[in-house]
Write a protein that holds these residues in place. Structure first.
Motif, PDB file in Angstrom:
ATOM      1  N   ALA A   1      -8.411  11.833 -16.941  1.00  0.00           N
ATOM      2  CA  ALA A   1      -7.958  10.440 -17.007  1.00  0.00           C
ATOM      3  C   ALA A   1      -6.611  10.266 -16.303  1.00  0.00           C
ATOM      4  O   ALA A   1      -6.374   9.235 -15.650  1.00  0.00           O
ATOM      5  CB  ALA A   1      -7.868   9.983 -18.460  1.00  0.00           C
ATOM      6  N   TRP A   2      -5.748  11.254 -16.424  1.00  0.00           N
ATOM      7  CA  TRP A   2      -4.445  11.167 -15.768  1.00  0.00           C
ATOM      8  C   TRP A   2      -4.615  11.058 -14.249  1.00  0.00           C
ATOM      9  O   TRP A   2      -4.043  10.195 -13.602  1.00  0.00           O
ATOM     10  CB  TRP A   2      -3.588  12.383 -16.115  1.00  0.00           C
ATOM     11  N   HIS A   3      -5.427  11.941 -13.696  1.00  0.00           N
ATOM     12  CA  HIS A   3      -5.621  11.938 -12.252  1.00  0.00           C
ATOM     13  C   HIS A   3      -6.516  10.780 -11.795  1.00  0.00           C
ATOM     14  O   HIS A   3      -6.357  10.269 -10.683  1.00  0.00           O
ATOM     15  CB  HIS A   3      -6.135  13.284 -11.775  1.00  0.00           C
ATOM     16  N   ALA A   4      -7.442  10.352 -12.639  1.00  0.00           N
ATOM     17  CA  ALA A   4      -8.278   9.194 -12.302  1.00  0.00           C
ATOM     18  C   ALA A   4      -7.414   7.947 -12.136  1.00  0.00           C
ATOM     19  O   ALA A   4      -7.682   7.105 -11.268  1.00  0.00           O
ATOM     20  CB  ALA A   4      -9.343   8.971 -13.371  1.00  0.00           C
ATOM     21  N   THR A   5      -6.365   7.828 -12.932  1.00  0.00           N
ATOM     22  CA  THR A   5      -5.439   6.710 -12.782  1.00  0.00           C
ATOM     23  C   THR A   5      -4.803   6.728 -11.397  1.00  0.00           C
ATOM     24  O   THR A   5      -4.669   5.683 -10.749  1.00  0.00           O
ATOM     25  CB  THR A   5      -4.346   6.772 -13.875  1.00  0.00           C
ATOM     26  N   SER A   6      -4.435   7.903 -10.934  1.00  0.00           N
ATOM     27  CA  SER A   6      -3.855   8.030  -9.587  1.00  0.00           C
ATOM     28  C   SER A   6      -4.871   7.641  -8.521  1.00  0.00           C
ATOM     29  O   SER A   6      -4.523   6.985  -7.533  1.00  0.00           O
ATOM     30  CB  SER A   6      -3.367   9.458  -9.348  1.00  0.00           C
ATOM     31  N   VAL A   7      -6.121   8.025  -8.713  1.00  0.00           N
ATOM     32  CA  VAL A   7      -7.167   7.653  -7.761  1.00  0.00           C
ATOM     33  C   VAL A   7      -7.307   6.134  -7.712  1.00  0.00           C
ATOM     34  O   VAL A   7      -7.440   5.543  -6.631  1.00  0.00           O
ATOM     35  CB  VAL A   7      -8.506   8.339  -8.109  1.00  0.00           C
ATOM     36  N   LEU A   8      -7.262   5.491  -8.861  1.00  0.00           N
ATOM     37  CA  LEU A   8      -7.372   4.028  -8.889  1.00  0.00           C
ATOM     38  C   LEU A   8      -6.174   3.368  -8.205  1.00  0.00           C
ATOM     39  O   LEU A   8      -6.315   2.301  -7.596  1.00  0.00           O
ATOM     40  CB  LEU A   8      -7.539   3.535 -10.320  1.00  0.00           C
ATOM     41  N   MET A   9      -5.013   3.991  -8.279  1.00  0.00           N
ATOM     42  CA  MET A   9      -3.861   3.481  -7.529  1.00  0.00           C
ATOM     43  C   MET A   9      -4.143   3.538  -6.031  1.00  0.00           C
ATOM     44  O   MET A   9      -3.807   2.612  -5.291  1.00  0.00           O
ATOM     45  CB  MET A   9      -2.604   4.286  -7.862  1.00  0.00           C
ATOM     46  N   LEU A  10      -4.760   4.630  -5.593  1.00  0.00           N
ATOM     47  CA  LEU A  10      -5.108   4.767  -4.176  1.00  0.00           C
ATOM     48  C   LEU A  10      -6.174   3.759  -3.762  1.00  0.00           C
ATOM     49  O   LEU A  10      -6.147   3.238  -2.641  1.00  0.00           O
ATOM     50  CB  LEU A  10      -5.570   6.200  -3.879  1.00  0.00           C
TER      51      LEU A  10
ATOM     52  N   ALA B   1       0.827  -1.206   0.000  1.00  0.00           N
ATOM     53  CA  ALA B   1       0.000   0.000   0.000  1.00  0.00           C
ATOM     54  C   ALA B   1       0.865   1.262   0.000  1.00  0.00           C
ATOM     55  O   ALA B   1       0.551   2.232  -0.699  1.00  0.00           O
ATOM     56  CB  ALA B   1      -0.944  -0.007   1.206  1.00  0.00           C
ATOM     57  N   ALA B   2       1.949   1.248   0.758  1.00  0.00           N
ATOM     58  CA  ALA B   2       2.843   2.415   0.792  1.00  0.00           C
ATOM     59  C   ALA B   2       3.443   2.677  -0.589  1.00  0.00           C
ATOM     60  O   ALA B   2       3.523   3.837  -1.029  1.00  0.00           O
ATOM     61  CB  ALA B   2       3.946   2.203   1.824  1.00  0.00           C
ATOM     62  N   CYS B   3       3.847   1.624  -1.278  1.00  0.00           N
ATOM     63  CA  CYS B   3       4.382   1.783  -2.641  1.00  0.00           C
ATOM     64  C   CYS B   3       3.314   2.316  -3.584  1.00  0.00           C
ATOM     65  O   CYS B   3       3.589   3.171  -4.441  1.00  0.00           O
ATOM     66  CB  CYS B   3       4.916   0.450  -3.168  1.00  0.00           C
ATOM     67  N   MET B   4       2.085   1.826  -3.426  1.00  0.00           N
ATOM     68  CA  MET B   4       0.988   2.280  -4.284  1.00  0.00           C
ATOM     69  C   MET B   4       0.668   3.749  -4.046  1.00  0.00           C
ATOM     70  O   MET B   4       0.439   4.501  -4.998  1.00  0.00           O
ATOM     71  CB  MET B   4      -0.249   1.413  -4.054  1.00  0.00           C
ATOM     72  N   VAL B   5       0.661   4.164  -2.789  1.00  0.00           N
ATOM     73  CA  VAL B   5       0.404   5.569  -2.469  1.00  0.00           C
ATOM     74  C   VAL B   5       1.527   6.440  -3.030  1.00  0.00           C
ATOM     75  O   VAL B   5       1.268   7.499  -3.622  1.00  0.00           O
ATOM     76  CB  VAL B   5       0.229   5.773  -0.947  1.00  0.00           C
ATOM     77  N   ALA B   6       2.768   6.002  -2.869  1.00  0.00           N
ATOM     78  CA  ALA B   6       3.898   6.766  -3.418  1.00  0.00           C
ATOM     79  C   ALA B   6       3.778   6.882  -4.934  1.00  0.00           C
ATOM     80  O   ALA B   6       3.978   7.969  -5.500  1.00  0.00           O
ATOM     81  CB  ALA B   6       5.221   6.097  -3.037  1.00  0.00           C
ATOM     82  N   ALA B   7       3.436   5.784  -5.592  1.00  0.00           N
ATOM     83  CA  ALA B   7       3.272   5.808  -7.050  1.00  0.00           C
ATOM     84  C   ALA B   7       2.162   6.771  -7.455  1.00  0.00           C
ATOM     85  O   ALA B   7       2.303   7.534  -8.416  1.00  0.00           O
ATOM     86  CB  ALA B   7       2.979   4.403  -7.576  1.00  0.00           C
ATOM     87  N   ALA B   8       1.057   6.753  -6.722  1.00  0.00           N
ATOM     88  CA  ALA B   8      -0.074   7.629  -7.043  1.00  0.00           C
ATOM     89  C   ALA B   8       0.307   9.103  -6.891  1.00  0.00           C
ATOM     90  O   ALA B   8      -0.028   9.925  -7.750  1.00  0.00           O
ATOM     91  CB  ALA B   8      -1.267   7.302  -6.143  1.00  0.00           C
ATOM     92  N   LEU B   9       1.004   9.423  -5.819  1.00  0.00           N
ATOM     93  CA  LEU B   9       1.383  10.818  -5.588  1.00  0.00           C
ATOM     94  C   LEU B   9       2.368  11.323  -6.634  1.00  0.00           C
ATOM     95  O   LEU B   9       2.211  12.422  -7.177  1.00  0.00           O
ATOM     96  CB  LEU B   9       1.959  10.980  -4.181  1.00  0.00           C
ATOM     97  N   VAL B  10       3.380  10.513  -6.921  1.00  0.00           N
ATOM     98  CA  VAL B  10       4.366  10.919  -7.929  1.00  0.00           C
ATOM     99  C   VAL B  10       3.699  11.016  -9.293  1.00  0.00           C
ATOM    100  O   VAL B  10       3.945  11.952 -10.057  1.00  0.00           O
ATOM    101  CB  VAL B  10       5.576   9.954  -7.945  1.00  0.00           C
ATOM    102  N   HIS B  11       2.841  10.048  -9.614  1.00  0.00           N
ATOM    103  CA  HIS B  11       2.134  10.055 -10.892  1.00  0.00           C
ATOM    104  C   HIS B  11       1.302  11.325 -11.031  1.00  0.00           C
ATOM    105  O   HIS B  11       1.387  12.023 -12.045  1.00  0.00           O
ATOM    106  CB  HIS B  11       1.230   8.824 -10.978  1.00  0.00           C
ATOM    107  N   SER B  12       0.517  11.619 -10.002  1.00  0.00           N
ATOM    108  CA  SER B  12      -0.395  12.748 -10.095  1.00  0.00           C
ATOM    109  C   SER B  12       0.331  14.083 -10.098  1.00  0.00           C
ATOM    110  O   SER B  12      -0.022  14.974 -10.862  1.00  0.00           O
ATOM    111  CB  SER B  12      -1.389  12.693  -8.939  1.00  0.00           C
ATOM    112  N   LEU B  13       1.336  14.229  -9.263  1.00  0.00           N
ATOM    113  CA  LEU B  13       2.012  15.520  -9.139  1.00  0.00           C
ATOM    114  C   LEU B  13       3.138  15.699 -10.157  1.00  0.00           C
ATOM    115  O   LEU B  13       3.102  16.614 -10.984  1.00  0.00           O
ATOM    116  CB  LEU B  13       2.546  15.693  -7.723  1.00  0.00           C
ATOM    117  N   LEU B  14       4.126  14.846 -10.088  1.00  0.00           N
ATOM    118  CA  LEU B  14       5.287  14.999 -10.969  1.00  0.00           C
ATOM    119  C   LEU B  14       4.948  14.660 -12.422  1.00  0.00           C
ATOM    120  O   LEU B  14       5.350  15.372 -13.344  1.00  0.00           O
ATOM    121  CB  LEU B  14       6.435  14.111 -10.462  1.00  0.00           C
ATOM    122  N   GLY B  15       4.194  13.579 -12.605  1.00  0.00           N
ATOM    123  CA  GLY B  15       3.821  13.192 -13.967  1.00  0.00           C
ATOM    124  C   GLY B  15       2.989  14.255 -14.651  1.00  0.00           C
ATOM    125  O   GLY B  15       3.172  14.540 -15.831  1.00  0.00           O
ATOM    126  N   TYR B  16       2.075  14.825 -13.898  1.00  0.00           N
ATOM    127  CA  TYR B  16       1.259  15.882 -14.478  1.00  0.00           C
ATOM    128  C   TYR B  16       2.121  17.072 -14.868  1.00  0.00           C
ATOM    129  O   TYR B  16       2.008  17.596 -15.978  1.00  0.00           O
ATOM    130  CB  TYR B  16       0.163  16.331 -13.503  1.00  0.00           C
TER     131      TYR B  16
END
Length: 116
Positions: free
Chosen positions: A50-59, A8-23
């Motif tokens: 869609a970009w941010h929805a992917t991050s939500v699905l990671m969460l 879960a910690a890895c998934m949350v980290a991936a979601a945050l980096v995806h949403s913030l840095l990726g965007y």
């Protein structure tokens, strides 16, 4: 429990980096190009959504693997999907995309949690 917590910690980290840095590094510059399909404001909104929805699905995945009593079979399915995504990412980008280790680790930890 430790494995699903790590997953879960890895998934949350991936979601945050995806949403913030990726965007910031990928989507925002892409959306500034208003040629072709991106000339349409609706298309630009859908891409952003869609970009941010992917991050939500990671969460949501993180919540599912850390939820008490999650069926082991579901942990295995989620773990396998994340691990496959991470490994495919590694091969497809020849290891140059920063996400593959975290995606793979999230999947491996969920798999271990589901098989333990």
């Amino acid at each position: 429990m430790i494995w699903t917590g790590l997953s879960a910690a890895c998934m949350v980290a991936a979601a945050l980096v995806h949403s913030l840095l990726g965007y910031r590094r990928l989507i925002a510059p892409l959306l500034r190009n208003r040629g072709g399909l991106l000339a349409d404001a609706l298309v630009r909104r859908i891409v952003r959504f869609a970009w941010h929805a992917t991050s939500v699905l990671m969460l949501v995945s993180a919540a599912a693997v850390s939820w008490p009593g999650t069926p082991k079979a579901l942990l295995v399915v989620i773990g396998a999907a994340w691990l496959a995504t991470g490994l495919f990412n590694a091969v497809y980008t020849k290891g140059r995309h920063i996400a593959w280790p975290v995606l793979s680790a999230a999947g491996l930890c969920a798999l271990i949690g589901g098989l333990a």
